[in-house]
Scaffold this motif. Structure first.
Motif, PDB file in Angstrom:
ATOM      1  N   GLY A 195       2.338  46.551  15.793  1.00  0.00           N
ATOM      2  CA  GLY A 195       2.228  47.688  14.725  1.00  0.00           C
ATOM      3  C   GLY A 195       1.298  48.876  15.682  1.00  0.00           C
ATOM      4  N   VAL A 196       0.774  48.512  16.506  1.00  0.00           N
ATOM      5  CA  VAL A 196      -0.298  48.866  16.526  1.00  0.00           C
ATOM      6  C   VAL A 196      -0.193  49.399  18.588  1.00  0.00           C
ATOM      7  CG1 VAL A 196      -2.231  49.908  17.309  1.00  0.00           C
ATOM      8  CG2 VAL A 196      -1.756  48.652  14.759  1.00  0.00           C
ATOM      9  N   PHE A 253     -13.926  52.272  15.369  1.00  0.00           N
ATOM     10  CA  PHE A 253     -13.559  50.778  16.351  1.00  0.00           C
ATOM     11  C   PHE A 253     -12.294  50.790  16.876  1.00  0.00           C
ATOM     12  CE2 PHE A 253     -17.158  50.549  13.758  1.00  0.00           C
ATOM     13  CZ  PHE A 253     -18.747  50.242  14.485  1.00  0.00           C
ATOM     14  N   ARG A 254     -11.880  50.450  18.502  1.00  0.00           N
ATOM     15  CA  ARG A 254     -10.946  50.464  18.740  1.00  0.00           C
ATOM     16  C   ARG A 254     -10.983  48.642  19.279  1.00  0.00           C
ATOM     17  NH1 ARG A 254      -9.796  54.032  23.884  1.00  0.00           N
ATOM     18  NH2 ARG A 254     -10.444  55.902  23.465  1.00  0.00           N
ATOM     19  N   ARG A 255      -9.609  48.308  18.074  1.00  0.00           N
ATOM     20  CA  ARG A 255      -9.424  46.822  19.076  1.00  0.00           C
ATOM     21  C   ARG A 255      -9.131  46.205  19.903  1.00  0.00           C
ATOM     22  NH1 ARG A 255      -6.847  47.583  13.973  1.00  0.00           N
ATOM     23  NH2 ARG A 255      -8.262  47.112  11.711  1.00  0.00           N
ATOM     24  N   ARG A 256     -10.248  45.360  20.398  1.00  0.00           N
ATOM     25  CA  ARG A 256      -9.783  44.137  22.387  1.00  0.00           C
ATOM     26  C   ARG A 256      -9.211  43.467  21.437  1.00  0.00           C
ATOM     27  NH1 ARG A 256     -14.055  44.105  24.696  1.00  0.00           N
ATOM     28  NH2 ARG A 256     -12.768  43.885  26.615  1.00  0.00           N
ATOM     29  N   GLU A 293      -6.378  46.922  24.321  1.00  0.00           N
ATOM     30  CA  GLU A 293      -7.203  48.104  23.928  1.00  0.00           C
ATOM     31  C   GLU A 293      -6.393  48.860  22.794  1.00  0.00           C
ATOM     32  OE1 GLU A 293     -10.915  49.985  24.811  1.00  0.00           O
ATOM     33  OE2 GLU A 293     -10.015  51.385  25.565  1.00  0.00           O
ATOM     34  N   GLU A 294      -6.321  49.420  21.408  1.00  0.00           N
ATOM     35  CA  GLU A 294      -5.549  50.326  20.967  1.00  0.00           C
ATOM     36  C   GLU A 294      -5.674  52.072  21.968  1.00  0.00           C
ATOM     37  OE1 GLU A 294      -5.955  49.472  15.879  1.00  0.00           O
ATOM     38  OE2 GLU A 294      -8.378  50.291  17.020  1.00  0.00           O
ATOM     39  N   ILE A 295      -4.792  52.384  21.561  1.00  0.00           N
ATOM     40  CA  ILE A 295      -4.718  53.370  22.102  1.00  0.00           C
ATOM     41  C   ILE A 295      -5.176  54.543  20.590  1.00  0.00           C
ATOM     42  CG2 ILE A 295      -3.550  55.629  22.593  1.00  0.00           C
ATOM     43  CD1 ILE A 295      -1.532  53.873  24.689  1.00  0.00           C
ATOM     44  N   VAL A 296      -6.353  55.467  20.992  1.00  0.00           N
ATOM     45  CA  VAL A 296      -6.853  55.924  19.791  1.00  0.00           C
ATOM     46  C   VAL A 296      -6.526  57.375  19.714  1.00  0.00           C
ATOM     47  CG1 VAL A 296      -8.933  57.001  18.570  1.00  0.00           C
ATOM     48  CG2 VAL A 296      -8.765  55.280  20.109  1.00  0.00           C
ATOM     49  N   SER A 351     -14.623  44.532  19.923  1.00  0.00           N
ATOM     50  CA  SER A 351     -14.448  45.913  19.279  1.00  0.00           C
ATOM     51  C   SER A 351     -14.989  46.549  20.690  1.00  0.00           C
ATOM     52  CB  SER A 351     -14.651  45.952  17.824  1.00  0.00           C
ATOM     53  OG  SER A 351     -13.605  45.828  17.458  1.00  0.00           O
ATOM     54  N   ARG A 352     -15.009  48.207  20.924  1.00  0.00           N
ATOM     55  CA  ARG A 352     -15.447  49.173  21.854  1.00  0.00           C
ATOM     56  C   ARG A 352     -15.628  50.241  20.721  1.00  0.00           C
ATOM     57  NH1 ARG A 352     -13.252  49.435  27.330  1.00  0.00           N
ATOM     58  NH2 ARG A 352     -14.883  47.470  27.559  1.00  0.00           N
ATOM     59  N   ARG A 353     -16.454  50.772  20.181  1.00  0.00           N
ATOM     60  CA  ARG A 353     -16.484  51.554  19.407  1.00  0.00           C
ATOM     61  C   ARG A 353     -16.688  53.132  20.097  1.00  0.00           C
ATOM     62  NH1 ARG A 353     -21.983  53.502  16.379  1.00  0.00           N
ATOM     63  NH2 ARG A 353     -22.596  51.360  16.691  1.00  0.00           N
ATOM     64  N   THR A 354     -15.381  53.750  20.077  1.00  0.00           N
ATOM     65  CA  THR A 354     -15.582  55.260  20.576  1.00  0.00           C
ATOM     66  C   THR A 354     -15.780  56.605  19.257  1.00  0.00           C
ATOM     67  OG1 THR A 354     -13.005  55.327  19.735  1.00  0.00           O
ATOM     68  CG2 THR A 354     -14.035  54.812  21.810  1.00  0.00           C
TER      69      THR A 354
END
Length: 104
Positions: free
Chosen positions: A78-79, A54-57, A101-104, A43-46
């Motif tokens: 669904g993301v 945390f953005r899942r990758r 990666e997820e869009i926050v 994951s990547r922390r933002t």
């Protein structure tokens, strides 16, 4: 390799809409469902609005589609995810591997 494509994702392609000011508003088409192999990455922390998130990758391998680029979006579980890397597969362009990666 092709037998390992057990997950299903939706590919959203950009379809910008003209706005009243003569510019474009980002929009995406309804999407195409494709089979893929999806692996979790670290994951990547933002920080969003002062809160850590945390953005899942994921690494996604799918059949080669010429139209896929960095402006496309991938829906997985669904993301909506943005594509951060695209690599051709080692099998003569039959597949490609995307990092997303997820869009926050």
């Amino acid at each position: 390799m092709i037998g390992d494509l057990r997950a299903q994702v939706t590919v959203l392609m950009p379809a910008p809409i003209t706005d009243a000011g003569g510019g474009f508003e980002p929009s995406y088409d309804a999407g195409t469902n494709v089979d893929a192999n999806v692996e979790s990455l670290s994951s990547r922390r933002t920080s969003v609005a002062g809160r850590d998130r945390f953005r899942r990758r994921y690494r996604l391998t799918m059949r080669y589609q010429e139209a896929i680029g960095f402006s496309a979006r991938i829906v997985y579980r669904g993301v909506v995810h943005r594509i951060t890397d695209i690599r051709a597969g080692g099998d003569r362009q039959r597949t490609h591997t995307l990092t997303m990666e997820e869009i926050v």
